[in-house]
Design a protein around this motif. Structure first.
Motif, PDB file in Angstrom:
ATOM      1  N   SER A 208       0.808  -1.217   0.000  1.00 25.82           N
ATOM      2  CA  SER A 208       0.000   0.000   0.000  1.00 25.82           C
ATOM      3  C   SER A 208       0.838   1.262   0.000  1.00 25.82           C
ATOM      4  O   SER A 208       0.340   2.340  -0.365  1.00 25.82           O
ATOM      5  CB  SER A 208      -0.926   0.011   1.224  1.00 25.82           C
TER       6      SER A 208
ATOM      7  N   GLU B 121       0.093  -5.034  11.993  1.00 21.12           N
ATOM      8  CA  GLU B 121      -0.257  -5.367  13.374  1.00 21.12           C
ATOM      9  C   GLU B 121       0.501  -6.606  13.842  1.00 21.12           C
ATOM     10  O   GLU B 121       0.985  -6.667  14.982  1.00 21.12           O
ATOM     11  CB  GLU B 121      -1.769  -5.581  13.488  1.00 21.12           C
TER      12      GLU B 121
ATOM     13  N   ARG C  84      -2.698  -3.749   6.723  1.00 21.29           N
ATOM     14  CA  ARG C  84      -2.947  -3.359   8.113  1.00 21.29           C
ATOM     15  C   ARG C  84      -2.754  -4.564   9.038  1.00 21.29           C
ATOM     16  O   ARG C  84      -2.139  -4.463  10.100  1.00 21.29           O
ATOM     17  CB  ARG C  84      -4.358  -2.791   8.253  1.00 21.29           C
ATOM     18  N   THR C  85      -3.267  -5.697   8.607  1.00 20.47           N
ATOM     19  CA  THR C  85      -3.098  -6.926   9.395  1.00 20.47           C
ATOM     20  C   THR C  85      -1.627  -7.303   9.479  1.00 20.47           C
ATOM     21  O   THR C  85      -1.121  -7.689  10.548  1.00 20.47           O
ATOM     22  CB  THR C  85      -3.889  -8.077   8.756  1.00 20.47           C
TER      23      THR C  85
ATOM     24  N   ASP D 179      -4.326  -0.786   3.088  1.00 21.82           N
ATOM     25  CA  ASP D 179      -5.490  -1.632   2.893  1.00 21.82           C
ATOM     26  C   ASP D 179      -5.538  -2.654   4.028  1.00 21.82           C
ATOM     27  O   ASP D 179      -4.638  -2.744   4.853  1.00 21.82           O
ATOM     28  CB  ASP D 179      -5.464  -2.314   1.523  1.00 21.82           C
ATOM     29  N   GLN D 180      -6.627  -3.452   4.055  1.00 22.00           N
ATOM     30  CA  GLN D 180      -6.831  -4.331   5.188  1.00 22.00           C
ATOM     31  C   GLN D 180      -5.719  -5.375   5.308  1.00 22.00           C
ATOM     32  O   GLN D 180      -5.255  -5.693   6.414  1.00 22.00           O
ATOM     33  CB  GLN D 180      -8.186  -5.045   5.067  1.00 22.00           C
ATOM     34  N   ALA D 181      -5.255  -5.903   4.181  1.00 21.23           N
ATOM     35  CA  ALA D 181      -4.214  -6.937   4.225  1.00 21.23           C
ATOM     36  C   ALA D 181      -2.923  -6.387   4.823  1.00 21.23           C
ATOM     37  O   ALA D 181      -2.291  -7.027   5.679  1.00 21.23           O
ATOM     38  CB  ALA D 181      -3.951  -7.486   2.828  1.00 21.23           C
TER      39      ALA D 181
ATOM     40  N   LYS E 202      -1.163   3.194   9.412  1.00 21.32           N
ATOM     41  CA  LYS E 202      -2.332   2.321   9.249  1.00 21.32           C
ATOM     42  C   LYS E 202      -3.448   3.001   8.456  1.00 21.32           C
ATOM     43  O   LYS E 202      -4.200   2.341   7.731  1.00 21.32           O
ATOM     44  CB  LYS E 202      -2.868   1.902  10.620  1.00 21.32           C
TER      45      LYS E 202
END
Length: 479
Positions: A32, A240, A236-237, A232-234, A228
């Motif tokens: 991202s 984390e 972000r995971t 994107d969600q991927a 963050k």
């Protein structure tokens, strides 16, 4: 801070480095963060590694001809007998023959070995090339690793110099680990953890370093939150999970029981870094413990070499260092043997220096009756080590579609050519790594030049802008 633009980064492309309190934490690769502008300017830092073995590698012509230097020339060269183990990486090498350590004539430092070794990286100047390059591209920081090196500080035991002063290699992997990553198995005496009492003595420095590293993680929390927002969600995971792994590493480093179990009592040290610089791969200690003898004459030299190579790769890959040296033994080693190699029983107790002097004599040397047969085994083992180090570099993903090998220049060298007469001519000089695309590989080149000019070329290739070096290095070689 409200956007990614406010986050201070020092990396291009999909990877950022967040900084706080004078330290830094590298983020994992995050697609991202990749923009067209960053793709156009993407660049990885070029690392510089010098890999030393003593007493040259040549076989004299009176024993049937040289068996170390290749045959042929240019891009059509063929490996010879003593370099045959390099076959799998032949096209990744550049042999430089005719590079001479003539600068040794300017130095008189106790012995011929002292003069050869002290001039090998300095060109008889005050600073060795690793230190010069480190000043130019790495804020003066460099890593010096040793394998069966000594603590006595003689000129024939050191190859790096700064301001005329020796820079000593570190032969204990446990100490290297502590210096690189801020944690080490306990050395006995004192306490390194807050739960085990008040730290004292040398342990206090480690304890403070642990606490500082923890405070850095807290300090960058706000920056991570800003990152963050644009992921994107991927990704972000992934971020984390990465921060959680950092927390766990820091927690484990301050857990005395973990340090004891994984370091002193077990067979591995867990390094915060490795192939991804965000996971927790284990550094295989090959069953050796901290109490092992690391300097002077050692047993298991092959295992120590493998461990130090693992630490080298992790250090330069994770950008703890951009400049490093690896020193095998000293320039005049009358103790270190090769008992782990498949050589004759009569040679098991023969030390490196004796081997180098005795094996080539046309009349034979009856104190080393099997020297002619066994010393080539040593030379081939060196080639195997270098080959395996190259393959390991090529296996490390360095981001942006490159490997660590693509972004490193590594030079295999020695203090001389032929060992018995201490001949400074035709010193070992093999280059590998693409140096960020600046080195064209797969060639055998011939010169008749001072080795200091080769160091000018190497420095320029890794981004250190120098035009001369040492007493006789005026300009670079055409490589």
């Amino acid at each position: 801070m409200s956007s990614i633009k406010s986050v201070k980064t020092t990396r291009f492309g999909r990877r950022a480095v967040l900084r706080a309190a004078g330290a830094s934490v590298a983020l994992p690769f995050l697609d991202s963060l990749l923009t067209a502008e960053r793709v156009a300017h993407a660049a990885r830092p070029t690392r510089f590694v010098i890999w030393f073995q003593p007493d040259g590698n040549m076989e004299p012509k009176e024993l049937g001809g040289e068996k170390w230097w290749p045959t042929g020339g240019g891009s059509s060269f063929q490996l010879n007998d003593h370099t045959a183990p390099l076959g799998p990486v032949k096209d990744d090498l550049v042999f430089l023959k005719g590079v001479h350590n003539d600068a040794s004539k300017f130095l008189s430092v106790g012995s011929v070995h002292g003069g050869l070794l002290a001039s090998m990286l300095t060109g008889a100047g005050k600073d060795s090339i690793d230190q010069v390059v480190a000043d130019k591209i790495a804020n003066g920081r460099s890593l010096q690793l040793g394998v069966a090196t000594e603590n006595n500080g003689r000129a024939d035991t050191r190859m790096s110099y700064r301001g005329g002063n020796m820079v000593s290699p570190q032969g204990n992997p446990f100490t290297v680990y502590a210096e690189l990553f801020g944690g080490t198995p306990p050395t006995g005496g004192g306490t390194t953890t807050p739960g085990g009492g008040t730290p004292s003595g040398g342990d206090m420095a480690l304890y403070r370093l642990h606490r500082r590293r923890q405070s850095v993680l807290d300090a960058i929390k706000g920056q991570i939150d800003d990152v963050k927002k644009v992921l994107d969600q991927a990704d972000r995971t992934k971020l984390e999970q990465h921060t959680e792994s950092i927390r766990k590493v820091e927690s484990d480093l301050i857990d005395l029981k973990v340090l004891e179990d994984e370091g002193r009592g077990g067979s591995t040290i867990v390094i915060p870094g490795g192939t991804s610089c965000g996971a927790r791969p284990a550094l295989d200690m090959r069953g050796l413990a901290e109490g092992h003898k690391w300097t002077d004459t050692v047993t298991s030299m092959d295992k120590i070499a493998a461990i130090q190579h693992d630490l080298l790769l992790t250090a330069i890959h994770c950008e703890k260092h951009r400049v490093a040296t690896v020193m095998f033994m000293k320039g005049r080693d009358d103790q270190q043997t090769y008992e782990f190699l498949p050589i004759s029983s009569s040679s098991k107790n023969t030390a490196q220096h004796k081997f180098a002097h005795a094996w080539h004599k046309a009349s034979g040397d009856y104190s080393v009756p099997d020297g002619r047969k066994d010393y080539p085994v040593v030379l081939k083992w060196r080639a195997e080590l270098f080959r395996d180090l190259i393959l390991a570099m090529k296996a490390r993903d360095d981001g942006e579609g490159s490997t660590l090998f693509d972004n490193t220049l590594m030079v295999w060298t020695s203090d001389m050519g032929l060992g018995n007469p201490h001949d400074p001519k035709n010193m070992t000089m093999v280059w590998t790594g693409k140096a960020g695309g600046k080195l064209r590989l797969g060639r055998y080149l011939s010169f008749n030049d001072p080795h200091s000019k080769a160091w000018v070329s190497a420095a320029q290739m890794v981004g250190a802008n120098i035009s001369s070096f040492g007493r006789d290095g005026n300009g670079p070689l055409s490589i």
